[in-house]
Design a protein around this motif. Sequence first.
Motif, PDB file in Angstrom:
ATOM      1  N   VAL A   1      -6.996  -7.958  12.573  1.00 23.11           N
ATOM      2  CA  VAL A   1      -6.277  -6.547  12.524  1.00 23.11           C
ATOM      3  C   VAL A   1      -7.300  -5.839  11.769  1.00 23.11           C
ATOM      4  O   VAL A   1      -8.240  -6.125  11.031  1.00 23.11           O
ATOM      5  CB  VAL A   1      -5.060  -6.781  11.886  1.00 23.11           C
ATOM      6  CG1 VAL A   1      -3.913  -7.684  12.972  1.00 23.11           C
ATOM      7  CG2 VAL A   1      -5.232  -7.630  10.443  1.00 23.11           C
ATOM      8  N   ILE A   2      -6.752  -4.443  11.921  1.00 24.41           N
ATOM      9  CA  ILE A   2      -7.380  -3.344  10.823  1.00 24.41           C
ATOM     10  C   ILE A   2      -5.881  -3.004   9.849  1.00 24.41           C
ATOM     11  O   ILE A   2      -4.868  -3.085  10.395  1.00 24.41           O
ATOM     12  CB  ILE A   2      -7.736  -2.149  11.318  1.00 24.41           C
ATOM     13  CG1 ILE A   2      -8.833  -2.232  12.277  1.00 24.41           C
ATOM     14  CG2 ILE A   2      -8.007  -1.061  10.382  1.00 24.41           C
ATOM     15  CD1 ILE A   2      -9.360  -1.302  13.178  1.00 24.41           C
ATOM     16  N   VAL A   3      -6.022  -2.755   8.839  1.00 25.82           N
ATOM     17  CA  VAL A   3      -4.826  -2.470   7.861  1.00 25.82           C
ATOM     18  C   VAL A   3      -4.875  -0.798   7.514  1.00 25.82           C
ATOM     19  O   VAL A   3      -5.819  -0.324   7.463  1.00 25.82           O
ATOM     20  CB  VAL A   3      -5.205  -3.076   6.439  1.00 25.82           C
ATOM     21  CG1 VAL A   3      -4.027  -2.653   5.617  1.00 25.82           C
ATOM     22  CG2 VAL A   3      -5.439  -4.711   6.479  1.00 25.82           C
ATOM     23  N   TYR A   4      -3.651  -0.362   7.965  1.00 25.79           N
ATOM     24  CA  TYR A   4      -3.450   1.137   7.535  1.00 25.79           C
ATOM     25  C   TYR A   4      -2.991   1.092   6.186  1.00 25.79           C
ATOM     26  O   TYR A   4      -1.907   0.882   5.852  1.00 25.79           O
ATOM     27  CB  TYR A   4      -2.484   1.618   8.546  1.00 25.79           C
ATOM     28  CG  TYR A   4      -2.104   3.082   8.410  1.00 25.79           C
ATOM     29  CD1 TYR A   4      -2.874   4.194   9.009  1.00 25.79           C
ATOM     30  CD2 TYR A   4      -0.977   3.448   7.702  1.00 25.79           C
ATOM     31  CE1 TYR A   4      -2.854   5.452   8.604  1.00 25.79           C
ATOM     32  CE2 TYR A   4      -0.975   4.775   7.189  1.00 25.79           C
ATOM     33  CZ  TYR A   4      -1.775   5.755   7.730  1.00 25.79           C
ATOM     34  OH  TYR A   4      -1.511   7.340   7.650  1.00 25.79           O
ATOM     35  N   PRO A   5      -3.949   1.694   5.441  1.00 26.69           N
ATOM     36  CA  PRO A   5      -3.523   1.927   3.857  1.00 26.69           C
ATOM     37  C   PRO A   5      -2.912   2.891   3.377  1.00 26.69           C
ATOM     38  O   PRO A   5      -2.361   2.677   1.970  1.00 26.69           O
ATOM     39  CB  PRO A   5      -5.014   1.701   3.404  1.00 26.69           C
ATOM     40  CG  PRO A   5      -5.931   2.786   4.142  1.00 26.69           C
ATOM     41  CD  PRO A   5      -5.385   2.504   5.554  1.00 26.69           C
ATOM     42  N   TRP A   6      -2.607   3.773   4.238  1.00 35.64           N
ATOM     43  CA  TRP A   6      -1.933   5.081   3.642  1.00 35.64           C
ATOM     44  C   TRP A   6      -0.535   4.908   3.463  1.00 35.64           C
ATOM     45  O   TRP A   6       0.106   5.740   4.461  1.00 35.64           O
ATOM     46  CB  TRP A   6      -2.504   6.553   4.248  1.00 35.64           C
ATOM     47  CG  TRP A   6      -3.862   6.326   4.342  1.00 35.64           C
ATOM     48  CD1 TRP A   6      -4.828   5.931   5.499  1.00 35.64           C
ATOM     49  CD2 TRP A   6      -5.085   6.414   3.215  1.00 35.64           C
ATOM     50  NE1 TRP A   6      -6.163   6.002   5.038  1.00 35.64           N
ATOM     51  CE2 TRP A   6      -6.133   6.249   3.658  1.00 35.64           C
ATOM     52  CE3 TRP A   6      -4.734   6.625   1.811  1.00 35.64           C
ATOM     53  CZ2 TRP A   6      -7.311   6.182   2.952  1.00 35.64           C
ATOM     54  CZ3 TRP A   6      -5.995   6.634   1.048  1.00 35.64           C
ATOM     55  CH2 TRP A   6      -7.286   6.397   1.696  1.00 35.64           C
ATOM     56  N   ILE A   7      -0.098   4.200   2.752  1.00 39.32           N
ATOM     57  CA  ILE A   7       1.438   3.629   2.590  1.00 39.32           C
ATOM     58  C   ILE A   7       2.128   4.768   1.696  1.00 39.32           C
ATOM     59  O   ILE A   7       1.905   5.072   0.656  1.00 39.32           O
ATOM     60  CB  ILE A   7       1.557   2.319   2.014  1.00 39.32           C
ATOM     61  CG1 ILE A   7       1.007   1.484   2.919  1.00 39.32           C
ATOM     62  CG2 ILE A   7       3.022   1.856   2.023  1.00 39.32           C
ATOM     63  CD1 ILE A   7       0.579  -0.078   2.234  1.00 39.32           C
ATOM     64  N   GLY A   8       3.518   5.075   2.394  1.00 34.60           N
ATOM     65  CA  GLY A   8       4.238   6.119   1.724  1.00 34.60           C
ATOM     66  C   GLY A   8       5.529   5.476   1.214  1.00 34.60           C
ATOM     67  O   GLY A   8       5.818   4.150   1.503  1.00 34.60           O
ATOM     68  N   GLU A   9       6.246   6.210   0.462  1.00 36.57           N
ATOM     69  CA  GLU A   9       7.553   5.526  -0.100  1.00 36.57           C
ATOM     70  C   GLU A   9       8.662   5.400   1.182  1.00 36.57           C
ATOM     71  O   GLU A   9       9.678   5.106   1.054  1.00 36.57           O
ATOM     72  CB  GLU A   9       8.057   6.262  -1.400  1.00 36.57           C
ATOM     73  CG  GLU A   9       8.094   7.916  -1.324  1.00 36.57           C
ATOM     74  CD  GLU A   9       9.399   8.361  -0.506  1.00 36.57           C
ATOM     75  OE1 GLU A   9       9.271   9.328   0.189  1.00 36.57           O
ATOM     76  OE2 GLU A   9      10.677   7.961  -0.867  1.00 36.57           O
ATOM     77  N   GLY A  10       8.493   6.337   2.246  1.00 36.71           N
ATOM     78  CA  GLY A  10       9.382   6.084   3.572  1.00 36.71           C
ATOM     79  C   GLY A  10      10.354   7.093   3.558  1.00 36.71           C
ATOM     80  O   GLY A  10      11.130   7.408   4.671  1.00 36.71           O
ATOM     81  N   LEU A  11      10.673   7.998   2.509  1.00 34.90           N
ATOM     82  CA  LEU A  11      11.839   8.813   2.431  1.00 34.90           C
ATOM     83  C   LEU A  11      11.528  10.395   2.443  1.00 34.90           C
ATOM     84  O   LEU A  11      12.391  11.202   2.776  1.00 34.90           O
ATOM     85  CB  LEU A  11      12.731   8.398   1.313  1.00 34.90           C
ATOM     86  CG  LEU A  11      13.380   7.100   1.338  1.00 34.90           C
ATOM     87  CD1 LEU A  11      14.182   6.971   0.197  1.00 34.90           C
ATOM     88  CD2 LEU A  11      14.565   6.932   2.444  1.00 34.90           C
TER      89      LEU A  11
END
Length: 351
Positions: free
Chosen positions: A94-104
């Motif tokens: 896998v590759i990890v998508y690192p640009w994670i948001g808080e979702g809202l």
Amino acid sequence: MKSARITRTHEPLEVQQLDIPKPMGPQVLVKVNSSGVCHSDIHLWDGGYEGLDGQLLKTTDRGVKYPLTPGHEISGMVEDLGDQAEGFSKNEKVIVYPWIGEGLCPACRSGEENLCDKPRSLGIYLDGGYSEYVLVPSYKYLVKISDELDMDAAATLSCSALTAYGAVKNAKLKPSDNVVIVGTGGLGLMAIQLARAVTGARIIALDIDDDKLKTAKESGANDVINSKKEDPVKAIMKLTNNLGADAVIDFVNASKTVETDMEFLRRRARVVLVGLFGGELKLGLVSVPTRAYRLIGSYTGTINDLVELVSLTERGVIKPVISNRFKLEESTQALTMLKEGKIIGRGVIKP
């Protein structure tokens, strides 16, 4: 597990022994194969970015906390999954998508977590890939890759290639355009490949290093200019029949480079600013509306962009240039070499 951590800014990274995290819920534990070395890691190591009047914009003011395990370009194998994780199995590549948001926030809801108001990116706000293992908050941030795809090259897709791809998309290039790529490091080289493959535009590469420009030419640039040896404005105007460039993608984004960018623009030109070197820019404001320039900031890309990049790479349309490989214990050396401009292409850390 061993992790190379920034414990204090400007000081060598410390390789520490940490407990291996246990994934819960939607989380996934990934055994790291490769972690790209990015200029953003240098800013974390330095503790900030240069702002107006040379003032340091501190990373801690942006919510970064130390000690921190950097590394946001991550490829590896699924090691363990939480009880709510779906669609993946142990030992899958896998590759990890690192640009994670808080979702809202509005960006997250529209699929642009990379532009989240309250980001939680791996290797910046959460521990990243300079480690034997990384805990990914959700399975939805993983992208499967084929067994044939080189893991070192794959790691760089999630930032270096993704940032270049986002910038090329923002430049809205047409086959008839002349585009100037400023800075031919890892991002610039990838942007050259992508612009050539996806847009068909004429590419002019601009740098101060002949070796990098040689690699840029080999990567698909139509013309190269060493701005140390010749006047870049005169050279670009000559190449474009005195019309100027239709677009500029600046992977340095320093005061001097952007000031130069503004001197060789055609009317209606797009200026895409990507690099984080910093500084300030003085603009003749009347020329912005009369010449209809567009100044565009570009920051990484979406997970859908990453899926597209994987497809392009697996089909051989683009080929990430991996020039240096480092052991985890050599993380400080890797950052130092990148800071001094001694890495042509992209470097990866191999835990």
